[in-house]
Design a protein around this motif. Structure first.
Motif, PDB file in Angstrom:
ATOM      1  N   GLY A 130      22.064  40.610  52.325  1.00  0.00           N
ATOM      2  CA  GLY A 130      20.913  41.394  51.892  1.00  0.00           C
ATOM      3  C   GLY A 130      20.599  41.298  50.420  1.00  0.00           C
ATOM      4  N   ALA A 131      20.722  40.105  49.826  1.00  0.00           N
ATOM      5  CA  ALA A 131      20.457  39.953  48.392  1.00  0.00           C
ATOM      6  C   ALA A 131      18.956  39.874  48.153  1.00  0.00           C
ATOM      7  CB  ALA A 131      21.146  38.693  47.865  1.00  0.00           C
ATOM      8  N   GLY A 132      18.406  40.881  47.448  1.00  0.00           N
ATOM      9  CA  GLY A 132      16.967  40.897  47.229  1.00  0.00           C
ATOM     10  C   GLY A 132      16.547  41.936  46.219  1.00  0.00           C
ATOM     11  N   HIS A 133      15.249  42.228  46.220  1.00  0.00           N
ATOM     12  CA  HIS A 133      14.561  43.163  45.320  1.00  0.00           C
ATOM     13  C   HIS A 133      15.160  43.107  43.910  1.00  0.00           C
ATOM     14  CE1 HIS A 133      11.667  46.675  45.199  1.00  0.00           C
ATOM     15  NE2 HIS A 133      11.954  46.353  43.953  1.00  0.00           N
ATOM     16  N   GLY A 183      11.782  39.494  54.209  1.00  0.00           N
ATOM     17  CA  GLY A 183      12.710  40.052  55.182  1.00  0.00           C
ATOM     18  C   GLY A 183      12.747  41.567  55.119  1.00  0.00           C
ATOM     19  N   GLY A 184      13.620  42.163  55.920  1.00  0.00           N
ATOM     20  CA  GLY A 184      13.762  43.616  55.956  1.00  0.00           C
ATOM     21  C   GLY A 184      14.885  44.082  55.052  1.00  0.00           C
ATOM     22  N   TRP A 185      14.652  45.152  54.305  1.00  0.00           N
ATOM     23  CA  TRP A 185      15.611  45.564  53.274  1.00  0.00           C
ATOM     24  C   TRP A 185      16.953  46.010  53.838  1.00  0.00           C
ATOM     25  CZ3 TRP A 185      17.641  50.522  52.665  1.00  0.00           C
ATOM     26  CH2 TRP A 185      17.004  51.559  53.363  1.00  0.00           C
ATOM     27  N   THR A 186      16.996  46.440  55.095  1.00  0.00           N
ATOM     28  CA  THR A 186      18.269  46.867  55.679  1.00  0.00           C
ATOM     29  C   THR A 186      19.032  45.717  56.318  1.00  0.00           C
ATOM     30  OG1 THR A 186      17.202  47.421  57.784  1.00  0.00           O
ATOM     31  CG2 THR A 186      17.425  49.190  56.145  1.00  0.00           C
ATOM     32  N   GLY A 187      18.409  44.547  56.433  1.00  0.00           N
ATOM     33  CA  GLY A 187      19.032  43.441  57.136  1.00  0.00           C
ATOM     34  C   GLY A 187      19.766  42.469  56.227  1.00  0.00           C
ATOM     35  N   PRO A 188      20.544  41.559  56.827  1.00  0.00           N
ATOM     36  CA  PRO A 188      21.288  40.583  56.033  1.00  0.00           C
ATOM     37  C   PRO A 188      20.411  39.501  55.427  1.00  0.00           C
ATOM     38  CG  PRO A 188      21.570  40.136  58.371  1.00  0.00           C
ATOM     39  CD  PRO A 188      20.832  41.438  58.274  1.00  0.00           C
ATOM     40  N   ASN A 189      19.208  39.317  55.964  1.00  0.00           N
ATOM     41  CA  ASN A 189      18.360  38.205  55.534  1.00  0.00           C
ATOM     42  C   ASN A 189      17.336  38.573  54.469  1.00  0.00           C
ATOM     43  OD1 ASN A 189      19.632  36.362  57.284  1.00  0.00           O
ATOM     44  ND2 ASN A 189      18.424  37.126  58.990  1.00  0.00           N
ATOM     45  N   TYR A 190      17.476  39.744  53.871  1.00  0.00           N
ATOM     46  CA  TYR A 190      16.644  40.102  52.725  1.00  0.00           C
ATOM     47  C   TYR A 190      16.843  39.032  51.659  1.00  0.00           C
ATOM     48  CZ  TYR A 190      14.190  43.730  49.965  1.00  0.00           C
ATOM     49  OH  TYR A 190      13.280  44.462  49.249  1.00  0.00           O
ATOM     50  N   SER A 191      15.770  38.618  50.984  1.00  0.00           N
ATOM     51  CA  SER A 191      15.874  37.475  50.087  1.00  0.00           C
ATOM     52  C   SER A 191      14.717  37.474  49.098  1.00  0.00           C
ATOM     53  CB  SER A 191      15.865  36.175  50.902  1.00  0.00           C
ATOM     54  OG  SER A 191      14.731  36.128  51.758  1.00  0.00           O
ATOM     55  N   VAL A 192      14.754  36.543  48.145  1.00  0.00           N
ATOM     56  CA  VAL A 192      13.725  36.434  47.117  1.00  0.00           C
ATOM     57  C   VAL A 192      13.151  35.017  47.116  1.00  0.00           C
ATOM     58  CG1 VAL A 192      13.286  36.437  44.620  1.00  0.00           C
ATOM     59  CG2 VAL A 192      14.693  38.238  45.648  1.00  0.00           C
ATOM     60  N   ALA A 193      11.817  34.932  47.070  1.00  0.00           N
ATOM     61  CA  ALA A 193      11.116  33.648  46.970  1.00  0.00           C
ATOM     62  C   ALA A 193      10.182  33.692  45.770  1.00  0.00           C
ATOM     63  CB  ALA A 193      10.337  33.365  48.250  1.00  0.00           C
TER      64      ALA A 193
END
Length: 320
Positions: free
Chosen positions: A252-255, A215-225
């Motif tokens: 935006g939970a990620g990275h 997903g995109g880092w500025t968006g709500p759908n940032y995620s980890v797989a």
């Protein structure tokens, strides 16, 4: 206003809470050095203001100490902006910090992935090479979001890449460059399905777990797989997402990165997310939650929380 009870105050002190420290910070690298946990994040601000990095240390994942300005553009002469996603390790009594800088968009621009060195985990870190370690696009991968993985045979690999491409390369022992693979190539692409950026790798029970952000880092759908393989080179077949937004908690939970408590099979995921009250893309905060595995070794979906984790001193963890 109702004041918390003594029991509630005690419980609050025993848990980290999320975020684990104040301020806008992203892309956290979590690692254990001796008897302390360390988190090295990106300073989350407009690119032109990303000219330094701070670090945070804790004896128990709950109480955190800030170490300000461990590296900045005055010590890295070629870096001008966009200092991102530190990756840190200890080797032979010295500490090496790998970072991205300048957000280069093509091979003609100056910047890429650099490496700095210090005698202490809190720095100050100085330029190890006086130039970037990687300053070109290889296999379409933007030179950012580097992670350094130590294999079971002691070989260090750099795994990195933005723009939906991920490479792995074999580092020289002194981290001054790379050793070509047997086929003569230096950068081998290992990009899994839906990969965007933010790679991370660890081993558990002889298997290689490869994780990344989607997903995109500025968006709500940032995620980890993630994916699992028998080699650091894959092939990595995407299993699914294990970290993503909870519209009742944060977006935006990620990275992320992963911490294994030394001597145990207990794991934590350190990541950034955006509070529900924030719309500015740079308003990201660093959080931590437990990460669990099922009986087949698959990673269970992470529940993002406001409470965070209970205190876990490293010495006591080893003794359990």
């Amino acid at each position: 206003m109702t004041l918390p009870t003594l029991a509630q105050q005690t419980e609050k002190k025993e848990r980290s809470g999320n975020p684990i420290f104040p301020g806008w910070y992203a892309d956290p690298e979590g690692i254990v050095f001796k008897d302390k946990y360390w988190v090295y994040p990106t300073y989350s601000a407009p690119y032109e203001k990303q000219v330094h990095m701070d670090a945070f240390s804790s004896p128990d994942l709950v109480t955190w100490t800030k170490h300000s300005n461990i590296i900045d553009t005055t010590s890295i002469k070629w870096a001008k902006r966009a200092m991102w996603a530190p990756a840190v390790l200890e080797k032979d009594g010295r500490y090496f910090l790998f970072f991205g800088a300048n957000d280069i968009q093509n091979d003609k621009e100056k910047g890429g992935i650099g490496v700095a060195v210090a005698d202490k985990p809190e720095g100050p870190f100085k330029d190890h090479l006086g130039k970037p370690l990687i300053d070109k696009f290889h296999n379409g991968a933007q030179p950012i979001d580097q992670f350094v993985f130590k294999d079971k045979d002691g070989q260090y690999y750099m795994i990195y890449g933005g723009w939906r491409h991920c490479n792995i390369a074999k580092l020289k022992p002194d981290f001054t460059g790379f050793i070509p693979f047997d086929d003569g190539t230096t950068f081998r692409e290992i990009t899994p399905e839906s990969y965007v950026e933010g790679p991370f790798m660890f081993m558990r029970n002889g298997k290689y777990y490869f994780m990344w952000s989607e997903g995109g880092w500025t968006g709500p759908n940032y995620s980890v797989a993630y994916a699992i393989a028998d080699s650091p080179f894959g092939p990595f077949k995407r299993v699914g997402k294990i970290l993503q937004q909870d519209p009742t908690v944060a977006t935006g939970a990620g990275h992320h990165s992963v911490i294994q408590v030394p001597g145990t099979d207990r794991w934590y995921i350190v990541y950034h997310r955006r509070p529900l009250t924030e719309t500015d893309g740079n308003h990201r905060e660093t959080c931590i939650d437990p990460m669990y595995f099922d009986e087949q070794g698959m990673i269970k979906p992470v529940k993002i929380t406001v409470e965070g984790v209970k205190a876990e001193p490293i010495g006591k963890a080893k003794a359990r």
